[in-house]
Design a protein around this motif. Sequence first.
Motif, short mmCIF file in Angstrom:
data_model
loop_
_atom_site.label_atom_id
_atom_site.label_comp_id
_atom_site.label_asym_id
_atom_site.label_seq_id
_atom_site.Cartn_x
_atom_site.Cartn_y
_atom_site.Cartn_z
N ASP A 188 4.99 3.28 11.74
CA ASP A 188 3.84 3.59 10.89
C ASP A 188 3.24 4.94 11.26
O ASP A 188 3.56 5.53 12.29
CB ASP A 188 2.76 2.50 11.04
CG ASP A 188 3.23 1.15 10.53
OD1 ASP A 188 3.92 1.13 9.49
OD2 ASP A 188 2.91 0.12 11.17
N ARG A 197 -0.85 4.08 4.23
CA ARG A 197 0.13 3.53 3.30
C ARG A 197 0.39 4.55 2.22
O ARG A 197 -0.43 5.43 1.94
CB ARG A 197 -0.38 2.22 2.69
CG ARG A 197 -0.63 1.11 3.70
CD ARG A 197 0.71 0.58 4.25
NE ARG A 197 0.49 -0.50 5.22
CZ ARG A 197 0.47 -0.32 6.52
NH1 ARG A 197 0.62 0.92 7.01
NH2 ARG A 197 0.28 -1.32 7.34
N HIS A 198 1.53 4.43 1.59
CA HIS A 198 1.89 5.37 0.53
C HIS A 198 0.82 5.38 -0.57
O HIS A 198 0.42 4.33 -1.07
CB HIS A 198 3.24 4.97 -0.07
CG HIS A 198 3.68 5.87 -1.19
ND1 HIS A 198 4.07 7.17 -0.98
CD2 HIS A 198 3.76 5.65 -2.54
CE1 HIS A 198 4.40 7.72 -2.14
NE2 HIS A 198 4.21 6.81 -3.10
#
Length: 652
Positions: free
Chosen positions: A68, A93-94
């Motif tokens: 991550d 996160r994307h």
Amino acid sequence: MIAHRQTESAAAPPETPSLLGTSGARSGKLIPLATDPFTIGRLPACDLCVRDPHASRRHAEIRRVGSDWLLADLKSRNGTQVNGERAREHLLRHGDEIRIGEHSYMFLLKTSQEEAIAPQERVRIEHSPEPGRTITLRASLRPARAFSELLDRSPERGLSAERRQRHIMMIHEMAQAMVADINQPDLFQGITDRLIHGFEAERACLLLLEREGTEPIPVAASYDQDHCPTEFRVSHAVIEEVLATRATLLCADALADERFAAAESISQERVRSIMCAPLLTKRSLLGLLYVDHGARPREFTEEDLRLLGILAGQVAMMIENHTLVSGMRARIEYLEARAEENEHLVVGRSPLMRQLVDTARKVADSNATVLLLGESGTGKEVIAQSIHQWSPRAKAPFVVVNCAALADQLLQSDLFGHERGAFTGAVRQKRGRLELADGGTVFLDEIGELGADLQAKLLRFLEAREFERVGGSRSISVDVRLIAATNRDLAADVAAARFREDLFFRLRVIEMVVPPLRERREDIPALAEHFLAHYRQSLGRGPTDFSPAAAERMRHHTWPGNVRELRNAIERAMVLASGPTIEPEDLGLAGATFAKLEGFVGGGYHERVRELKRQVIREALEQEGGVKQQAARRLGLRPSYLSRLMTNLDMR
């Protein structure tokens, strides 16, 4: 110069996670996270240098944690936001949005640029207007170009990054000031402060014209404390040229310029570089913006002048809007006052009041000065207000001046205005009430309390309709109608040399005596009903009528305080009454008061009035144990006014 370590790509797809600029200088550009950790901040040595005053020197970093990526705020001053919420640490996160100051970036995990940018819009929840229901809005990823980017493409691209940033901040702060709800002096001072900082000037000044063709008046000035004294002179030659041409002026080297080198304000203070711009609107020329410096190594440039011209347009718009809004607010206040016209209607149908109203209506059509006589509280201001409303001046201001409320020096400034520096505390020019009432009516209440100096100045104004501000030398002409009022015997004051005889006759063009309430008892029921309806409407509750005993008490009371006392008694009753009707005890009228006064006889009108005043003051002092301040509060007077009144009545 330290080279930035980040590389920006608009062609090759990123091999690693990237940041996509969505607002700010790098809007639409991909920035790969080429280092671990990847640092973000205002320092040029950071991997992503964010030139934003809200960013800290080392603001945040992104580092790998296993598979991550973690965003960590480095104890920044203004914090870091992720998806609209402030975050100290956040696993990215994307598609997450990172915001630092005015700059925002989207975190991308995709390995293909097409995949990363394909969804040109994304959904963001804005608010929930109702429980259980949300509204989603689509926020475009194609933001408007940042102003700094426009500067990069402008002729100013030769400017240093620091100067460009100063210019950006100056325009941004000026735009914020346009919508800020601040008073005019603070607005003007803020403008000159920003000019000093934005142009690295030593001195800046804002000058305004009262009207076109008059001399500009400085209303705000700022200076660099390290290089300038607290006061400075502005070249009159520069001002004259800008006023004549209505164009911006740049003098890069004033000491070598034949037009201005001979000016003392330039040669003696060694002013080197000057800029000046007119404040122009579609309607008129409002004033000037002026900046200069003498000790700076850099001269002002054409780019600086162009920006000053842009700012002058903004400032002119600000001043015009501020003036229009102030005028609209004053108009709204006036209309609201007219909407409450019942407050100022003369209530009463007694023969004395009908005769007074008929005279007031005749007087209203003229511009003659009116002197209203009568006891305190009889409604002299209401009569003056009615004369104004019935006159052709009804749409202009009605300005009230209480001559007993201020000391003579303050009253002179309040009435005639003052110039900046006229006395200690006069930090800016002030327009007096006579000037503010131009076209309307000025009501001078308690005119018998004027000092000798003010009497002379008022006499000159009545004869010439001109005056000078305190500390000024320019005569100002105004068109106002004067109505004066007093409860004193001015004829006796003239005989005792306490009031100027010539001023007395100048005020006494039309003399009207407002009768006391005890001489028009048939008006008491109508006045009581009027005040009852008024306070019931304002309070939204309270009794709806008077009991027979209360009505009888009001008819037999002598009302030494006249209509004001009646109004206060009914306001008290509306607050204290516990039933649907007002009872005698709710009115708070002491039986001994009117019995004692009713028995007073002897003397003429004015002597009787003086004795009535003495009795009212004595009883108030007795009820308050001799404490003058509390007695004044009971009577609804200022302590200073009560002291003067007792002196005039020969009371110790």
